[in-house]
Motif scaffolding. Sequence first.
Motif, short mmCIF file in Angstrom:
data_model
loop_
_atom_site.label_atom_id
_atom_site.label_comp_id
_atom_site.label_asym_id
_atom_site.label_seq_id
_atom_site.Cartn_x
_atom_site.Cartn_y
_atom_site.Cartn_z
N HIS A 98 70.71 -43.25 -60.98
CA HIS A 98 72.18 -43.34 -61.03
C HIS A 98 72.69 -44.11 -62.25
CE1 HIS A 98 72.89 -42.44 -56.45
NE2 HIS A 98 72.00 -41.63 -57.02
N LEU A 99 72.13 -43.80 -63.44
CA LEU A 99 72.67 -44.41 -64.66
C LEU A 99 73.80 -43.53 -65.19
CD1 LEU A 99 69.34 -45.43 -66.47
CD2 LEU A 99 70.78 -46.80 -64.93
N VAL A 100 74.69 -44.12 -65.98
CA VAL A 100 75.79 -43.35 -66.57
C VAL A 100 75.28 -42.76 -67.89
CG1 VAL A 100 78.18 -43.43 -67.36
CG2 VAL A 100 77.43 -44.92 -65.48
N ALA A 101 75.24 -41.42 -67.96
CA ALA A 101 74.55 -40.74 -69.06
C ALA A 101 75.17 -41.01 -70.43
CB ALA A 101 74.54 -39.23 -68.80
N ASN A 102 76.49 -41.15 -70.50
CA ASN A 102 77.12 -41.32 -71.82
C ASN A 102 77.34 -42.79 -72.18
OD1 ASN A 102 79.17 -41.94 -70.13
ND2 ASN A 102 80.64 -40.43 -70.93
N LYS A 103 76.66 -43.68 -71.49
CA LYS A 103 76.71 -45.11 -71.87
C LYS A 103 75.31 -45.58 -72.26
CE LYS A 103 80.64 -46.74 -69.13
NZ LYS A 103 81.51 -47.06 -70.26
N PHE A 126 65.48 -51.66 -76.12
CA PHE A 126 66.08 -50.35 -75.82
C PHE A 126 67.59 -50.45 -75.56
CE2 PHE A 126 61.62 -49.80 -75.01
CZ PHE A 126 61.35 -48.48 -75.35
N ALA A 127 68.16 -51.59 -75.86
CA ALA A 127 69.57 -51.85 -75.49
C ALA A 127 70.53 -50.79 -76.00
CB ALA A 127 69.98 -53.23 -75.97
N ASN A 128 70.27 -50.25 -77.17
CA ASN A 128 71.24 -49.30 -77.76
C ASN A 128 70.87 -47.84 -77.54
OD1 ASN A 128 72.93 -51.35 -78.71
ND2 ASN A 128 71.49 -51.72 -80.41
N GLN A 129 69.84 -47.59 -76.76
CA GLN A 129 69.46 -46.20 -76.45
C GLN A 129 70.32 -45.67 -75.31
OE1 GLN A 129 67.02 -44.99 -78.40
NE2 GLN A 129 65.06 -45.99 -78.04
N TYR A 130 70.27 -44.35 -75.14
CA TYR A 130 70.97 -43.72 -74.01
C TYR A 130 69.94 -43.32 -72.94
CZ TYR A 130 75.24 -43.69 -76.67
OH TYR A 130 76.35 -44.11 -77.34
N PRO A 131 70.36 -43.20 -71.69
CA PRO A 131 69.41 -42.87 -70.62
C PRO A 131 68.53 -41.66 -70.93
CG PRO A 131 71.48 -43.53 -69.64
CD PRO A 131 71.70 -43.51 -71.14
N ALA A 132 69.09 -40.62 -71.58
CA ALA A 132 68.31 -39.41 -71.85
C ALA A 132 67.12 -39.69 -72.78
CB ALA A 132 69.20 -38.34 -72.45
N GLN A 133 67.18 -40.81 -73.50
CA GLN A 133 66.09 -41.14 -74.43
C GLN A 133 64.98 -41.96 -73.75
OE1 GLN A 133 69.13 -42.93 -77.09
NE2 GLN A 133 68.11 -41.79 -78.71
N LEU A 134 65.13 -42.22 -72.46
CA LEU A 134 64.17 -43.07 -71.75
C LEU A 134 63.29 -42.28 -70.79
CD1 LEU A 134 66.56 -45.99 -70.65
CD2 LEU A 134 65.27 -45.79 -72.79
N SER A 135 62.11 -42.84 -70.49
CA SER A 135 61.25 -42.25 -69.44
C SER A 135 61.83 -42.61 -68.07
CB SER A 135 59.84 -42.82 -69.56
OG SER A 135 59.86 -44.19 -69.19
N GLY A 136 61.32 -41.97 -67.03
CA GLY A 136 61.78 -42.28 -65.67
C GLY A 136 61.59 -43.75 -65.31
N GLY A 137 60.43 -44.29 -65.67
CA GLY A 137 60.15 -45.69 -65.36
C GLY A 137 61.11 -46.62 -66.09
N GLN A 138 61.40 -46.28 -67.35
CA GLN A 138 62.35 -47.10 -68.12
C GLN A 138 63.75 -47.02 -67.50
OE1 GLN A 138 61.54 -45.28 -71.91
NE2 GLN A 138 60.26 -46.99 -72.58
N LYS A 139 64.12 -45.81 -67.06
CA LYS A 139 65.45 -45.67 -66.42
C LYS A 139 65.52 -46.55 -65.17
CE LYS A 139 66.14 -40.92 -67.85
NZ LYS A 139 66.06 -39.54 -67.46
N GLN A 140 64.44 -46.57 -64.39
CA GLN A 140 64.48 -47.39 -63.17
C GLN A 140 64.53 -48.87 -63.54
OE1 GLN A 140 65.75 -47.43 -60.40
NE2 GLN A 140 64.37 -46.24 -59.09
N ARG A 141 63.89 -49.27 -64.65
CA ARG A 141 63.98 -50.67 -65.09
C ARG A 141 65.42 -51.03 -65.45
NH1 ARG A 141 58.98 -53.11 -67.41
NH2 ARG A 141 57.30 -51.80 -66.66
#
Length: 248
Positions: free
Chosen positions: A88-93, A129-144
């Motif tokens: 449930h991350l916001v994709a465009n942030k 990874f502060a300035n990356q977007y969710p789409a640039q992350l792995s599943g595990g990174q998104k959960q972090r």
Amino acid sequence: MIQLQQVTRKFGSFMAVQDVTLTVAKGEIHGLIGASGAGKSTLLRLMNLLEVPDSGNIFINGQQLTALKNAELREARKSIGMIFQHFHLVANKTVRDNVEIALVLANYPKKLRKARVMECLKFVGLEQFANQYPAQLSGGQKQRVAIARALANKTAVLLCDEPTSALDANTSAEILRVLQKVNVELGVTIVLVSHELEVVKSICHRATVLDAGQIYETVELTPSGVLETSHHPQSFVDQLVKGGFGHA
Ligand SMILES: Nc1ncnc2c1ncn2[C@@H]1O[C@H](COP(=O)(O)OP(=O)(O)OP(=O)(O)O)[C@@H](O)[C@H]1O
């Protein structure tokens, strides 16, 4: 820390959770396990009143959530974080902004937000990874990131709804280690819903087995530690050969 007293939640005439009385101690990692439809997610969502009980009382840290007015409930919810299977991350942030959302919603002082965001990202190992977007992350990174967001308001309770079910075995073990660190280093009480026995066994102190909306049994678990994993190709081969790769 969390007390449910004779809690019932119905959908129409269907009893999703029936007469549940349960106490989760401060500092505990408590698992909720059971078959699909047993009422695990509904019970978890009752703990922060995302689901409102038809009857019964819910206390967090001695405060009766079911007796609070809207503004008081918003205040009480600041100390209760939640994470989900699909992040449930916001994709465009950006990662940074995703974590900051929690602080904005809680009226956290503006001047202190940036430092707090970076502190939370550092805790989950993602400050670079502060300035990356969710789409640039792995599943595990998104959960972090989702964990960092859930902790941002100095959370006392973290509710986890199938937090590793969308992840492979290695990444799942990594996330469980992060949750263990949240529990040990920050003293956060954790309730973890999972349909996977191995997940519950690996980090929970106690677990409640649900069946058809009711408590079947609550059991103590001996600490077994989070399964060690490595990213070496041989570990993938070993797990494939043992048939342990994927869900139990
Ligand atoms: N909003 C709703 N409206 C109607 N029925 C619902 C609603 N939410 C849940 N239910 C029903 O309540 C029961 C318990 O659902 P819940 O999601 O809590 O189970 P679960 O144990 O988490 O299952 P799963 O592992 O499949 O997610 C299910 O039969 C489900 O269909």
